[in-house]
Design a protein around this motif. Structure first.
Motif, short mmCIF file in Angstrom:
data_model
loop_
_atom_site.label_atom_id
_atom_site.label_comp_id
_atom_site.label_asym_id
_atom_site.label_seq_id
_atom_site.Cartn_x
_atom_site.Cartn_y
_atom_site.Cartn_z
N THR A 36 0.94 -1.12 -0.23
CA THR A 36 0.47 -0.13 0.07
C THR A 36 1.39 1.39 0.33
O THR A 36 0.08 2.83 -0.21
CB THR A 36 -1.22 -0.04 1.31
OG1 THR A 36 -0.56 -0.38 2.51
CG2 THR A 36 -1.97 -1.19 0.93
N GLN B 45 -2.59 -6.84 1.13
CA GLN B 45 -3.06 -5.20 1.44
C GLN B 45 -3.05 -5.67 3.02
O GLN B 45 -3.36 -4.88 3.62
CB GLN B 45 -3.89 -4.85 0.99
CG GLN B 45 -2.95 -4.54 -0.81
CD GLN B 45 -4.92 -4.07 -1.20
OE1 GLN B 45 -5.23 -2.85 -0.93
NE2 GLN B 45 -4.31 -4.31 -2.59
N LYS B 46 -3.40 -6.78 3.49
CA LYS B 46 -2.91 -7.36 4.97
C LYS B 46 -2.14 -8.26 5.54
O LYS B 46 -1.62 -9.05 4.07
CB LYS B 46 -4.10 -7.58 5.23
CG LYS B 46 -5.29 -6.60 5.14
CD LYS B 46 -6.89 -6.64 5.28
CE LYS B 46 -8.25 -5.95 4.92
NZ LYS B 46 -9.41 -6.43 5.18
N ARG B 47 -2.26 -8.68 6.72
CA ARG B 47 -1.14 -9.30 6.51
C ARG B 47 0.31 -9.39 6.71
O ARG B 47 0.87 -10.67 5.94
CB ARG B 47 -2.26 -11.57 6.22
CG ARG B 47 -3.47 -11.77 6.90
CD ARG B 47 -3.43 -13.06 6.88
NE ARG B 47 -4.70 -13.34 6.86
CZ ARG B 47 -5.25 -14.42 6.67
NH1 ARG B 47 -4.84 -15.44 6.49
NH2 ARG B 47 -6.80 -14.69 7.70
N HIS B 48 0.82 -8.92 7.47
CA HIS B 48 2.37 -8.12 7.17
C HIS B 48 2.83 -9.72 7.61
O HIS B 48 2.98 -9.69 8.63
CB HIS B 48 2.57 -6.99 8.07
CG HIS B 48 4.25 -6.05 7.72
ND1 HIS B 48 4.47 -5.88 6.19
CD2 HIS B 48 5.15 -6.64 8.53
CE1 HIS B 48 5.52 -5.75 6.49
NE2 HIS B 48 5.98 -6.11 7.96
#
Length: 442
Positions: free
Chosen positions: A195, A212-215
């Motif tokens: 992002t 775009q989630k769960r780094h």
């Protein structure tokens, strides 16, 4: 008085070393700080992909002038075991640089900012942390761009470039070193969120894109076995060619893993997949005739890249265009910019990459310049293209006026073009680009 003496010694050392801006920090010179400068200027003619527009005008061909790389390096041993490294510069600066974002002045940035400490008196074990290109997978994942054999590096081996990194650099902690004939590096990286890439994000669909989630943290490893000489170990960067000044032959294995790196939709459910890449390669660089100064440089590698289901991303190096009249119904527009010189460069699939160069010797010592012809081939098959091959070929000629410090390179590239016809991906034609580069490196 001692400070003045060291200052005079540093200035003398700076000018005493040919082609080097190096300042000694102690009397022996074991502690030092050095500056290097590099500029790569491109003049290029390109046959554009179908539908390409430049500032809204259809352009079948383009000619552009640009700065492929402009860099300043600052590094040195602050103590006998502490190493400091910075790199500042810009890349891909031509008339279309940031044209879609409307700000051509946003260009230069820190590529590297690294602190490293050696736990031994030699190269057995070094620990480093910061913003760095130190990586797994391949030597070309961490290339020394001042010593490239071909005009440019195989960028597909910088697998997350400008997606979850800063021009291939990540915030990382690593251990690297040399033990006997082995050269190793293990890296733990904290990738940037997709992002913050500064580009339009892909809408989640049935094909994998960066999540775009769960780094998650990224693990990398790279191990080399050297049959002859060990390669230099000052920085994490790896040379493209030594022009026969060293006797190098090695085999290497590398890999990158990141959990939940990509996502895609399946039956309206969001599924996450790991990113996992693997490579095995061999590199050869040695003199053939020391009296004439001839040498050979060669590389062969097999790379398995897995970003997730049907991941594919187009990329055009220093793209000379900024738009297209095509749409997602007749092109692979959903996989990145398809205009200009772009081609499917990154994807889930299999790649074989090879390059070969021959430094032509010369008995006449008064003639300083040397010719170095080369050829390279990228033979890829990406899952998204349903068995179609993505084969890209380059041939070129380097004229080394003063080794790699002052050289001219002429390169010709031949690449494939794809379209969608009746909902089926097809290869339509092959296009060319001709580039003249001048590199100055101090």
């Amino acid at each position: 008085m001692r400070f003045i003496g060291l200052l005079i010694l540093s200035i003398n050392c700076c000018f005493a070393q040919q082609n080097s801006l190096r300042f000694s920090l102690n009397e022996s010179g074991s502690q030092y700080f050095q500056f290097t400068f590099l500029n790569q200027v491109w003049l290029r003619y390109n046959q554009n992909n179908p539908g390409t527009t430049v500032e809204g005008d259809l352009q079948k061909n383009t000619f552009d002038i640009g700065l492929r790389r402009t860099r300043i390096q600052m590094f040195g041993k602050i103590t006998d075991r502490a190493f400091l490294y910075f790199q500042f510069g810009q890349n891909n600066f031509n008339a279309q640089y940031n044209s879609n974002n409307g700000n051509r002045k946003v260009a230069a940035f820190f590529h590297d900012a690294l602190c490293e400490y050696s736990l031994t008196s030699g190269n057995e074990l070094k620990l480093g942390a910061g913003l760095t290109i130190a990586a797994g997978l391949s030597r070309f994942t961490q290339p020394s761009i001042s010593s490239i054999l071909t005009m440019d590096v195989p960028v597909f081996l910088q697998t997350t470039v400008d997606q979850t990194d800063i021009f291939s650099r990540k915030l990382s902690f690593y251990a690297r070193g040399q033990l006997g004939k082995f050269d190793y590096r293990f890296i733990l990286s904290d990738p940037f969120p997709i992002t913050s890439a500064g580009t339009n994000l892909f809408t989640i669909n049935s094909d994998a894109t960066f999540a775009q989630k769960r780094h998650n943290l990224q693990q990398q490893a790279y191990i080399i076995y050297q049959f002859f000489e060990q390669e230099p170990h000052t920085t994490p960067y790896m040379a493209g060619t030594y022009l026969g000044k060293k006797k190098i032959w090695n085999i290497a294995m590398g890999g990158i893993y990141q959990a939940n790196a990509s996502w895609h939709l399946q039956n309206n459910d969001t599924l996450y997949q790991p990113m996992q890449h693997f490579a095995i390669e061999s590199f050869l660089d040695m003199s053939l005739n020391s009296k004439k100064g001839s040498a050979i440089s060669a590389y062969l590698g097999y790379i398995n890249t897995n970003y997730g289901k049907n991941y594919l991303r187009y990329n055009g190096i220093m793209n000379p265009a900024n738009g297209t009249v095509l749409n997602a119904n007749n092109s692979l527009l959903n996989n990145g910019p398809v205009y200009g010189n772009a081609l499917p460069m990154f994807g889930t699939g299999h790649i074989v990459y090879a390059q070969l160069g021959y430094l032509i010797g010369n008995k006449n010592e008064k003639v300083k310049g040397k010719f170095l012809p080369y050829a390279s081939a990228t033979l890829a098959k990406y899952d998204k293209l349903n068995g179609l091959a993505t084969h890209t070929f380059n041939v070129g000629l380097n004229y080394l006026m003063n080794g790699q410090q002052s050289k001219i390179t002429l390169d010709i590239q031949n690449r494939p073009v794809y379209a969608i016809e009746n909902n089926v991906i097809v290869q339509t034609e092959r296009l060319n680009a001709v580039t003249l580069q001048y590199q100055l490196f101090l």
